[in-house]
Design a protein around this motif. Sequence first.
Motif, short mmCIF file in Angstrom:
data_model
loop_
_atom_site.label_atom_id
_atom_site.label_comp_id
_atom_site.label_asym_id
_atom_site.label_seq_id
_atom_site.Cartn_x
_atom_site.Cartn_y
_atom_site.Cartn_z
N LEU A 1 41.24 39.26 41.85
CA LEU A 1 41.10 39.75 40.47
C LEU A 1 40.95 38.60 39.49
CD1 LEU A 1 43.79 42.58 40.40
CD2 LEU A 1 41.34 42.78 40.84
N GLY A 2 41.65 37.50 39.74
CA GLY A 2 41.57 36.32 38.90
C GLY A 2 41.92 35.10 39.72
N ARG B 1 43.37 34.99 34.77
CA ARG B 1 44.63 34.56 35.36
C ARG B 1 44.77 35.10 36.79
NH1 ARG B 1 46.35 33.80 29.91
NH2 ARG B 1 45.18 35.67 29.39
N SER B 2 45.40 34.30 37.65
CA SER B 2 45.39 34.57 39.10
C SER B 2 46.14 35.84 39.48
CB SER B 2 45.98 33.38 39.86
OG SER B 2 45.11 32.28 39.79
N SER B 3 45.47 36.64 40.29
CA SER B 3 46.04 37.88 40.83
C SER B 3 45.14 38.34 41.96
CB SER B 3 46.12 38.94 39.73
OG SER B 3 46.68 40.14 40.22
N ILE B 4 45.69 39.18 42.83
CA ILE B 4 44.91 39.61 43.99
C ILE B 4 45.28 41.04 44.37
CG2 ILE B 4 46.49 38.86 45.83
CD1 ILE B 4 43.97 37.52 47.13
N LEU B 5 44.30 41.80 44.86
CA LEU B 5 44.52 43.16 45.37
C LEU B 5 44.30 43.17 46.88
CD1 LEU B 5 42.80 45.73 42.99
CD2 LEU B 5 45.22 45.61 43.54
N ILE B 6 45.17 43.88 47.57
CA ILE B 6 45.07 44.04 49.02
C ILE B 6 44.99 45.53 49.33
CG2 ILE B 6 46.22 43.63 51.24
CD1 ILE B 6 47.75 41.33 49.70
N GLN C 1 54.61 34.12 32.30
CA GLN C 1 53.78 35.08 31.58
C GLN C 1 52.46 35.38 32.27
OE1 GLN C 1 54.21 37.11 29.22
NE2 GLN C 1 52.20 37.57 28.35
N ASP C 2 51.82 34.36 32.84
CA ASP C 2 50.52 34.59 33.47
C ASP C 2 50.63 35.37 34.77
OD1 ASP C 2 51.79 32.13 34.25
OD2 ASP C 2 50.00 31.54 35.33
N HIS C 3 51.86 35.72 35.16
CA HIS C 3 52.06 36.50 36.39
C HIS C 3 52.68 37.87 36.15
CE1 HIS C 3 50.99 33.14 39.11
NE2 HIS C 3 51.40 32.41 38.08
N ILE C 4 53.30 38.09 34.97
CA ILE C 4 53.91 39.40 34.71
C ILE C 4 53.44 40.03 33.40
CG2 ILE C 4 55.98 38.68 35.98
CD1 ILE C 4 57.47 38.71 33.27
N GLY C 5 52.61 39.33 32.63
CA GLY C 5 52.30 39.77 31.28
C GLY C 5 51.52 41.06 31.14
N GLY C 6 51.02 41.61 32.24
CA GLY C 6 50.21 42.83 32.16
C GLY C 6 50.94 44.12 32.49
N LEU D 1 40.93 28.78 48.00
CA LEU D 1 41.70 28.11 46.95
C LEU D 1 41.66 28.91 45.66
CD1 LEU D 1 40.53 24.43 47.55
CD2 LEU D 1 42.37 25.70 48.69
N THR D 2 42.82 28.99 44.98
CA THR D 2 42.93 29.77 43.75
C THR D 2 43.81 29.04 42.75
OG1 THR D 2 43.32 32.01 42.89
CG2 THR D 2 44.93 31.14 44.47
N HIS D 3 44.06 29.68 41.59
CA HIS D 3 44.89 29.11 40.51
C HIS D 3 44.31 27.77 40.05
CE1 HIS D 3 48.53 28.30 38.14
NE2 HIS D 3 48.76 29.60 38.27
N ILE D 4 43.04 27.81 39.67
CA ILE D 4 42.22 26.61 39.47
C ILE D 4 42.10 26.27 37.99
CG2 ILE D 4 39.87 25.72 39.76
CD1 ILE D 4 39.80 27.78 42.22
N SER D 5 42.26 25.00 37.66
CA SER D 5 42.11 24.50 36.29
C SER D 5 40.64 24.16 36.02
CB SER D 5 42.97 23.25 36.10
OG SER D 5 42.60 22.54 34.95
N HIS D 6 40.27 24.21 34.74
CA HIS D 6 38.90 23.80 34.36
C HIS D 6 38.67 22.32 34.66
CE1 HIS D 6 41.39 22.81 30.89
NE2 HIS D 6 40.44 22.01 30.44
N THR D 7 39.74 21.53 34.69
CA THR D 7 39.58 20.10 34.97
C THR D 7 39.29 19.81 36.44
OG1 THR D 7 41.97 19.80 35.27
CG2 THR D 7 41.10 19.48 33.05
#
Length: 256
Positions: free
Chosen positions: A6-7, A35-40, A77-82, A224-230
């Motif tokens: 998802l992200g 923001r990182s998330s996944i569906l299974i 927040q980036d893991h529970i904010g939704g 690989l996930t949770h990737i920065s723009h840098t």
Amino acid sequence: MKITFLGTGTSQGIPVIGSKHPVCLSNNYKDKRLRSSILIEKDRKIFLIDCGPDFRYQMLRSNYEKLNAIFMTHEHQDHIGGLDDIRPINLNMKQPIPIYGLRRVIENIKKRFFYIFLKNKKSNISNISVHELDKIQKFFFVENFKIFPLSIWHGHLPILGFRIENFAYITDASSIPIQTIQQLKGINILVLNVLRKIVKSSFPFMLSETLNIIQKIRPKKTYLTHISHTFGFHEEIETQLPKNVYLAYDRLIIYG
């Protein structure tokens, strides 16, 4: 087993607000990361790992309308904010959605979303049931699936990864205990975080650390996930990765 990313971005997502970094200005859709998330999904059961602030849009563009459980890695927040945005899913399913996480994470959710847990609710708000994993020794069952919680460190904060059958998901790790590495040996697909190439802090893995962990676990494939723009442009980074290591991107679907 169907797995949908998802992200795949960090806490700021990509593009970062106001940034003129070349990756943030990229026109390649693979460089745009929520923001990182996944569906299974398997046997018509759908599990979500993490529910960040982009959850509503992620579900709309993936065309999913139900969830059988949510597994929380940690309370940032980036893991529970939704969590507010699971309300229409509750209405569709006409039942609460179970959430699994460490006691500390569940208590944090109860404080930040206190109105969800009020006895006398005065409006249609998200409906969840919470399940603490601290007392779980090795695994637990959800919808007849055996779920293995994985002990991970995010800086000085203990967090969780999750293994389901021969698939495992780890995000925001800065170190992985040897016992957890042993739990992961022999898996087919590993999803693991990588932040950037150059070491700047003790927090989530840099590329060399991520590749070192992959060498220890030796999964058949790693994303690989949770990737920065840098970290760089998607297309350029992919050419620099070892065999069977891939850069995930939003809306990527794989099967395990």
